[in-house]
Design a protein around this motif. Structure first.
Motif: not given
Length: 119
Positions: A1-4, A32-35, A58-67, A114-117
């Motif tokens: 998992m990677e995010i900016k 697969g990179i959270g942007e 419709l059609g939006m690619k969701i990688l996950g959630s944040f809260h 683990e997340v790579k920033i």
């Protein structure tokens, strides 16, 4: 998992700005990179945040959630696990005091990952 890095900083800032209420948003990106965060209508309070995923375009690619959690608890609740299982592959929780050490990422089963920033 990677995010900016900018995305993580935005999550921490948004959570701090909305304290003591929880906040919830969806994470999108490419390869697969959270942007980016997608904010849909949601209900929130000091102990819950419910997002209306039926409003997702419709059609939006969701990688996950944040809260956020307004208390310094980074473990997912049963309600969190229920949401995790329905949308995306990774889920970030940020907790009070919303600093660079007060966040974790989980898979859809609640296992910490683990997340790579990325800069």
């Amino acid at each position: 998992m990677e995010i900016k890095r900018e995305l993580l900083e935005l999550m921490l800032a948004v959570a701090k700005e909305n304290h003591p209420n929880e906040i919830v948003a969806l994470i999108t990106g490419r390869k697969g990179i959270g942007e980016e965060l997608i904010f849909l209508p949601f209900e929130s309070g000091e102990t819950m945040a419910i997002i209306h995923t039926d409003m997702l375009p419709l059609g939006m690619k969701i990688l996950g959630s944040f809260h956020s959690h307004p208390r310094p608890i980074l473990e997912p609740s049963q309600a969190d696990l229920s949401m995790f299982s329905r949308i995306g592959k990774f889920h970030i929780i940020v907790a009070y005091p919303y600093d660079k050490k007060s966040w974790r990422c989980f898979d859809r089963y609640g296992n910490e990952i683990e997340v790579k920033i990325l800069d």
